[in-house]
Design a protein around this motif. Structure first.
Motif, mmCIF file in Angstrom:
data_model
loop_
_atom_site.group_PDB
_atom_site.id
_atom_site.type_symbol
_atom_site.label_atom_id
_atom_site.label_comp_id
_atom_site.label_asym_id
_atom_site.label_seq_id
_atom_site.Cartn_x
_atom_site.Cartn_y
_atom_site.Cartn_z
ATOM 1 N N PHE B 143 0.830 -1.204 0.000
ATOM 2 C CA PHE B 143 0.000 0.000 0.000
ATOM 3 C C PHE B 143 0.862 1.250 0.000
ATOM 4 O O PHE B 143 0.669 2.162 -0.809
ATOM 5 N N GLY B 146 2.761 1.607 -3.248
ATOM 6 C CA GLY B 146 1.812 1.850 -4.338
ATOM 7 C C GLY B 146 1.270 3.259 -4.285
ATOM 8 O O GLY B 146 1.214 3.954 -5.300
ATOM 9 N N ALA B 147 0.893 3.686 -3.093
ATOM 10 C CA ALA B 147 0.328 5.032 -2.968
ATOM 11 C C ALA B 147 1.377 6.068 -3.339
ATOM 12 O O ALA B 147 1.103 7.010 -4.102
ATOM 13 N N ILE B 150 1.958 5.913 -7.222
ATOM 14 C CA ILE B 150 0.859 6.435 -8.041
ATOM 15 C C ILE B 150 0.754 7.944 -7.896
ATOM 16 O O ILE B 150 0.595 8.678 -8.880
ATOM 17 N N GLU B 165 -4.206 12.024 -1.206
ATOM 18 C CA GLU B 165 -4.541 10.614 -1.010
ATOM 19 C C GLU B 165 -3.540 9.876 -0.156
ATOM 20 O O GLU B 165 -3.814 8.812 0.372
ATOM 21 N N GLU B 166 -2.360 10.480 -0.055
ATOM 22 C CA GLU B 166 -1.304 9.754 0.634
ATOM 23 C C GLU B 166 -1.454 9.775 2.136
ATOM 24 O O GLU B 166 -0.708 9.134 2.848
ATOM 25 N N ALA B 169 -1.098 6.773 4.420
ATOM 26 C CA ALA B 169 0.132 5.988 4.371
ATOM 27 C C ALA B 169 0.649 5.618 5.749
ATOM 28 O O ALA B 169 1.523 4.781 5.874
#
Lengths: 819, 171
Positions: B143, B146-147, B150, B165-166, B169
């Motif tokens: 995760f 990936g985060a 992206i 969006e992060e 994390a």
């Protein structure tokens, strides 16, 4: 060494307490399960097959037809007719030759859920109707539907959908009537609602269709929840959903009455009884075969079926029986009078259905063996006649080139003699003329009313007169009078089902024995005792015959005196439109929509309002919790003593506080970020000194990521924007607000933390149990063992959420690609 | 692609200093090592799969910050790593959860049973609960990486793009 997390009241611990509760529940359920083991499944291969075969064939009809239709549209109708015919044959065989049977397969024994199906009398009756009339309807639709689509310029590819949903309806009806487990009944009940939704909205381009479909779905779907509630109430009390067990063990009383009432309301709404009747005439927006099926054998019939199925529970309460009487009579009268005032063919028939099922409910309300059996007999007679009449309405409309109004039709007798004769038989059947099966339905109806005593025979007489009147109006309106325009010839596949149903109505009036025996079997299920009935013609002046004669005589009078009362009927229907329950429905629907919109806007309007919407309720709840908890618990909000060992902790706390206050000063964003993270890292030190190294580790990591993220976001912001917000000071107003908000949240947070941390340790804490159990799990670190072992399922759920969040990010930013 | 070799901390075209890049390079393996260590010692000492996954993710985040999206991705071959972490972690966790079910035991029945002998490799214990913890590690690491990946791709493509969006994390 053990690393005991000292932060109490974490969600983990609370969840663990929850688990204790559920363990107790499970033990409870196991006890219940063993009690109901007294219901051994019968396992003769023949009786098992008698249930499985009709059920399987009925359920498989829809997917098969849909599949055939996708491969080639032209295959839809033949496959549909064939599967329906097979299902019908299987039901006939299963009941008449194999003598019914049952299967009982516990699929979730822990909760005592069973796949229990039985082909008993009641199931056989309704399953035959569902498959038999389903067959007639599918055959009729194979010719009707292409014409219907042609009128609307729609492609043939819409055909499979129709047949598949009709057959899905059939399958769910068969499942519904055979199911013995209330949860299964609920599932099939909702399946019929779904099928009806798609069928009523079949002409999806018309707003009226969509509105009607939604209305039918909402009215029957919301009341279906009541069925579930009733079932749940019984399950909670008696530990089983199995109806035969419930009927045996349930004890009469307010609780049972309430549960039975909930289920009965679901049935009444589905049978379109007052005050839920308004959805049914609306549902006429559907193509004619759908209406025919809905009214005679499926949707509406399912409602009275449910009442018949749970009748042993219902009849434990005289109050419920009386309520059924009132509702049934009200529906009888309202439906009958409105049927007299309608001009559109299908509307007239729809109101007549409401009225007719009012009879059935009325009979259930009358009670006694005659009431229960007569209700079942009535359903058969009505289904045969009503489906034929609906198909007649469709045929008349089709033949006249699309005319749906009674006042614009007429004189079809000469051009369509066969149609006139068959539908005449059906209409006579509904109007209870001699030599039709309908005569017996009214005979039993009167008998049941007489059994109960005055004034019920008079009420019954009133209903019968209404029926005779509107049936006369329907048939003569189409077939007598002057001819109106050309009448086109009709395909044989449309006429044949009507003829067969008409003939059956007559046959039932002469050879009533097979229908009577089926009725007795069904009545026995509903009444939970023998219900002998003996419908026959008697050429004497017994009360039943007198009532029948009175019906014919007074009916003729009413028909002749039409000009006298037509205006009154019109006024009655107008009042219903203005004040009727449909108004309430519309009102509550728009009200709910507006309410939901307003809530939605409150939340998404601006970022600030969204945060406020979260924080203010949070503050109120926490504040309320503080107020409630403070006086209740001793020792809370106490001030402890400070010892020399606590000094590092206090230093760290002071550092955190200083950094937090300092964060209000700087204008420069970079400084601000650094001060904020300084506060966070000092808090990490607090955790470490407080004895929670695991928490401290997590806090360090989160703090690090947060700092990097904030810096990254700053880097992404245009520097002009940053500059402007740095140089522009805030107004006194915003400053004041900031101080007030900051002060208030600081006070609440302070009180919350103080209250939580000063609470005395409970005697028996979950943490102690965890420590005790950790060596058994081969662990030294309590936190890890909680995450990976004790609360493993929670962790699994959490990492799944983490994974879904990753997929969400990928969907938003890189079109779902993870690389 | 507008700023191929600079990370997010750089404003106005200034590149990351050589110092930052050197330190980032030196720190990468030790940081990964710490993550693995926290994972392996999970059952004996502070830390668990969650923390380990975040630490390993941070090691990669540092490289992304120092070298920028293109170069970090190229050098570290992170292309398939998030997917591997995601799928492998979920699979491992599900297996440890549901394989007992196939053997007729309740889900999440860990073996060896309480009281039985456990094989130790240093502090590392060979028990299924640890396998589950490794699944958690893989998932969290997948995760985090990936985060980061992206979001970095999105911002390098469109420099004004969002990155909120992060937030998740962390834990």
């Amino acid at each position: 060494m053990y690393n005991v997390p000292t932060v109490r009241n974490t969600p983990t611990i609370r969840r663990l307490e929850g688990e204790h509760g559920s363990k107790q529940n499970r033990k409870h359920l196991e006890l219940r399960f063993s009690r109901s083991q007294t219901h051994p499944p019968e396992d003769s291969p023949l009786t098992t097959l008698a249930v499985i075969l009709p059920l399987a064939l009925a359920l498989v009809a829809a997917p098969l037809t849909a599949l055939a239709g996708t491969i080639r549209t032209a295959w839809t109708a033949p496959v549909g007719v064939a599967t329906a015919a097979l299902a019908f044959a299987a039901v006939l065989w299963g009941w008449a030759f194999a003598g019914g049977g049952s299967v009982d397969f516990p699929w979730a024994p822990t909760w005592n859920l069973r796949l229990a199906f039985e082909l008993d009398g009641l199931a056989a009756l309704y399953a035959m109707l569902a498959t038999g009339i389903g067959l007639a309807v599918v055959a009729y639709a194979s010719k009707y539907l292409p014409l219907h689509l042609e009128h609307q310029n729609r492609p043939d590819t819409d055909i499979p959908r129709f047949h598949a949903f009709i057959l899905m309806f059939m399958g769910s009806m068969v499942g519904l009537v055979m199911a013995q487990d209330l949860l299964l009944i609920f599932i099939f009940w909702d399946l019929t609602a779904i099928a009806s939704y798609f069928l009523i909205a079949y002409d999806v381009h018309e707003e009226e269709s969509r509105y009607s479909a939604l209305m039918a779905m909402l009215v029957t779907g919301i009341t279906a929840v009541l069925l579930l509630i009733g079932a749940m109430m019984l399950y909670v009390e008696y530990g089983t959903f199995l109806l035969p067990d419930l009927i045996e063990t349930a004890e009469p009383g307010i609780y049972l009455t309430a549960a039975a009432a909930f289920m009965a309301i679901a049935g009444l709404a589905k049978s379109a009884q007052v005050p839920f009747h308004f959805w049914l005439p609306r549902a006429m927006a559907a193509p004619t075969p759908v209406s025919a099926y809905l009214h005679s054998a499926a949707m509406v019939a399912a409602g009275v079926f449910l009442i018949g199925r749970v009748y042993p529970l219902v009849q434990t309460s005289q109050f419920l029986l009386d309520a059924l009487l009132v509702i049934g009579f009200a529906s009888m009268v309202v439906g009958g009078i409105l049927a007299l005032s309608r001009d559109v063919l299908k509307q007239l028939l729809a109101y007549s259905t409401i009225s007719q099922y009012g009879y059935v409910v009325f009979m259930f309300g009358l009670g006694g063996p005659y009431g229960a059996a007569a209700a079942s007999f009535y359903v058969i007679a009505h289904a045969l006649a009503k489906s034929a009449l609906f198909l007649t309405a469709g045929a008349a409309t089709e033949s006249s080139g699309g005319e749906t109004r009674l006042s614009h039709l007429g004189g079809m007798l000469r051009q369509q003699p066969l149609l006139a004769a068959s539908s005449g038989a059906a209409a006579a059947g509904l109007a209870a003329l001699p030599l039709t099966i309908g005569f017996f339905k009214d005979e039993l109806f009167f008998e049941a009313a007489l059994e109960r005593g005055m004034p019920f025979p008079l009420l019954a007489l009133f209903g019968a007169i209404l029926t005779l009147t509107y049936m006369w109006r329907f048939w003569t309106g189409i077939f007598l009078g002057e001819e109106r325009g050309e009448s086109r010839p009709l395909p044989a596949a449309m006429l044949a089902p009507i003829t067969i149903l008409g003939v059956l109505t007559i046959v039932g009036g002469i050879f009533v024995a097979p229908f009577a025996s089926l009725t007795e079997a069904a009545g026995m299920v509903s009444f939970n005792a023998e219900t002998p009935i003996s419908p026959a013609y008697h050429l004497d002046l017994r009360p039943v015959n007198l009532l029948a004669l009175a019906t014919f005589g007074l009916g003729a009078l009413v028909i002749i005196s039409r000009p006298l009362w037509a205006g009154a009927a019109g006024v009655f229907s107008r009042i219903g439109e203005v004040l009727g329950p449909q108004r309430w429905y519309d009102f509550s629907l728009t009200g709910l929509n507006k309410f939901s919109d307003r809530i939605h806007w409150l939340e998404v309007d601006t970022l600030r309002s969204r945060i406020v919407a979260i924080l203010i309720p949070l503050g109120i709840l926490v504040g309320a919790g503080l107020l409630v908890a403070a006086p209740a618990e001793a020792g809370i909000y106490s001030v402890g003593t400070v010892e020399s060992a606590d000094i590092p902790l206090i230093v760290a706390l002071v550092l955190t506080a200083v950094a937090a206050v300092a964060a209000t000063v700087p204008r420069n964003h970079l400084t601000l970020v650094l001060v904020l993270s300084a506060s966070g890292f000092s808090l990490t030190a607090v955790y470490a000194f407080f004895g929670g190294p695991d928490v401290a580790l997590v806090a360090v990591l989160v703090e690090t990521i947060l700092t990097i993220l904030l810096l990254a976001v700053l880097a992404l912001m245009p520097s002009a924007v940053l500059k402007r917000s740095e140089t522009h000071g805030s107004t006194p107003g915003t400053k004041r607000r900031a101080y007030i908000v900051g002060g208030a949240s600081a006070v609440v947070a302070f009180l919350g933390v103080w209250g939580a941390l000063s609470r005395p340790t409970p005697e028996e804490s979950v943490a102690a149990q965890h420590i005790e159990l950790a060596p058994d799990a081969h662990a030294n670190d309590i936190v890890t063992v909680i995450l990976a072992d004790f609360r493993g399922l929670d962790t699994l759920g959490e990492i799944t959420v983490v994974g879904i969040a990753l997929l969400g990010i990928a969907a938003l930013l890189s079109r779902g690609r993870l690389w | 692609m507008t700023e191929p070799k600079t990370g997010s901390g750089a404003k106005g075209g200034a590149t990351m200093t050589v110092m930052t890049q050197t330190i980032a390079r030196i720190l990468f393996l030790p940081a990964l090592m710490t993550g693995i260590a926290v994972l392996i010692k999970g059952y004996a000492d502070v830390g668990d799969g969650f923390n380990a996954g975040v630490i390993a993710g941070l090691a990669f985040l540092l490289q992304y910050v120092a070298f920028g999206y293109e170069e970090a991705r190229e050098k570290l071959r992170t292309k398939y790593l998030p997917a591997i972490g995601f799928c492998g972690g979920l699979l491992l966790a599900l297996l440890t959860a549901f394989v007992p079910l196939l053997l007729g035991k309740p889900i999440f029945t860990h073996s060896p049973a309480p009281g039985a002998e456990v094989i130790h490799i240093g502090t590392f214990e060979l028990i299924t609960a640890v396998a589950f913890d490794v699944g958690v590690f893989l998932m969290v690491f997948g995760f985090a990486l990936g985060a980061i990946d992206i979001v970095a791709r999105a911002t390098s493509r469109n420099h004004a793009g969002g990155s909120a969006e992060e937030r998740e994390a962390g834990t």
